[in-house]
Enzyme design. Structure first.
Site, PDB file in Angstrom:
ATOM      1  N   LYS A 109       0.799  -0.881  -0.171  1.00  0.00           N
ATOM      2  CA  LYS A 109       0.055  -0.440  -0.153  1.00  0.00           C
ATOM      3  C   LYS A 109       0.672   1.139   0.084  1.00  0.00           C
ATOM      4  CE  LYS A 109      -0.061   0.071   4.891  1.00  0.00           C
ATOM      5  NZ  LYS A 109      -1.026  -0.741   5.732  1.00  0.00           N
TER       6      LYS A 109
ATOM      7  N   TYR B 265      18.346  28.014  11.373  1.00  0.00           N
ATOM      8  CA  TYR B 265      16.917  28.971  10.986  1.00  0.00           C
ATOM      9  C   TYR B 265      17.132  28.576  13.096  1.00  0.00           C
ATOM     10  CZ  TYR B 265      15.462  30.107   6.734  1.00  0.00           C
ATOM     11  OH  TYR B 265      15.515  30.413   5.479  1.00  0.00           O
TER      12      TYR B 265
END
Ligand SMILES: *Cc1c(COP(=O)(O)O)cnc(C)c1O
Length: 356
Positions: free
Chosen positions: A35, A253
């Site tokens: 899947k 950051y």
């Protein structure tokens, strides 16, 4: 030159993992779970390496049909069945089996007029409380299904919520399933990867491993290598910049990493827009030039920073493994507070794949 980030799929690892899991299945037949585009690896990339499987299990009707178009003739099961009645004739024409977990799906099946009857997987709720009929209703539902012209065969299916957790285990769910289905003379399918590996009593007639096929451990406390599984995917890149920091310099950051001494760092072409987890903190393992080191600072959209002190030979262009055979995907997932399944499925469309 192209951006160096690349996801590599290793067919030999998939074939090895399939054989290992098959050898540990007590002779049960196996549905290879493919899947979500084979857990992000690419259905078309992995299917040839898993061709020895006894069957395929997926979620998406389109991928089930694709397996037929690729020429695979084994049984296929849709793990959640159909999402509308008009998908049933497609299942019939491609010989795709269906889970039946709801009264709606039962009604669609009862009302269907199909060219060919379907293999049905009656999904029973034994305690996970996600999908399925109460296990105690199995005898009546089985009789109802077996009387339908659209039904060729019935297999009983359930799914364990805590097969990967040693304390919780599967005992309560297995006992409820067994009690409710005693005396019913049809095949059963119970085991995901964790149950396959740890609970032979739950092997039943068809096992359904997913994540272990791709070389990841279903257990938080046991490595894939210790089970003998090999990683089916490597995510690799290169250093695109190298610099020297002095004590007090911050990186990235938020300036969340601050050097406490002079050090060398590198910038890697891989970020959260590639599917690398943004929540991976300083210390997450990464390999540069084959040497284990650590991620530092915050992961950016397109880049991340690594500590090069353990890798004095590293230069721009040095190879980096984000996960694969040197850095297990499970270790990265754990550091980032998630599981390998999520990382595998999240490799972004912009990342090119290759099959080694
Ligand atoms: C995804 C899935 C599996 C495979 O689970 P793993 O933990 O990846 O082995 C098995 N059965 C069902 C019903 C599933 O949805």
């Amino acid at each position: 030159m192209n951006r160096p980030l690349l996801a590599r799929i290793h067919p030999a690892a998939l074939t090895h993992n399939l054989a290992l899991l098959k050898a540990r299945s007590s002779g049960a037949m196996m549905f290879a779970v493919v899947k979500a585009n084979a857990y992000g690896h690419g259905l078309e990339r992995v299917a040839p390496a898993l061709a020895a499987t006894d069957g395929w299990a997926t979620l998406e009707l389109a991928s089930a049909i694709r397996l037929r178009e690729m020429g695979y003739t084994q049984p296929i099961v849709l793990l959640e069945g159909v999402f509308s009645a008009d998908e049933l004739p497609l299942c019939a024409s491609h010989a795709i089996g269906c889970a039946v977990h709801s009264p709606e799906q039962l009604r669609w099946l009862a009302d269907a007029d199909l060219a060919r009857p379907l293999a049905i997987f009656l999904k029973l709720n034994s305690g996970m409380n996600r999908l399925g009929f109460a296990a105690e209703d199995a005898p009546a539902l089985l009789a109802r299904l077996q009387a339908m012209p659209s039904v060729a065969s019935v297999t009983l299916m359930t799914h364990f919520a805590t097969a990967d957790e040693p304390e919780a285990g599967i005992a309560a769910q297995l006992a409820r399933f067994r009690a409710a289905t005693a005396g019913l003379d049809v095949p059963v399918s119970l085991a995901n990867s964790a149950a396959l590996l740890d609970y032979p009593e739950a092997h039943g007639d068809w096992v359904r491993p997913g994540v272990a096929l791709y070389g990841s451990s279903p257990f938080a406390d046991r490595s894939a290598a210790s089970i003998g599984l090999q990683p089916a995917m490597s995510l690799t890149s290169e250093l695109i910049s190298v610099r020297e920091l002095v004590a007090g310099d911050a990186v990235g950051y938020g300036a969340t990493f601050v050097a406490d001494r002079a050090m060398r760092i590198g910038t890697v072409a891989c970020g959260y827009a590639d599917g690398y987890p943004r929540h991976a903190p300083t210390g997450t393992p990464v390999a540069v030039n084959g040497v284990l080191t650590r991620l530092i600072g915050r992961v950016s959209m397109d880049m991340l920073a690594v500590d090069l002190d353990p890798v004095p030979a590293a230069v721009v262009g040095s190879p980096v493994e984000l996960w694969g055979s040197q850095v297990s995907i499970d270790a990265v997932a754990t550091a980032a507070g998630t599981i390998s399944y999520e990382l595998m499925c999240a490799v972004a469309p912009r990342v090119p794949f290759t099959v080694d």
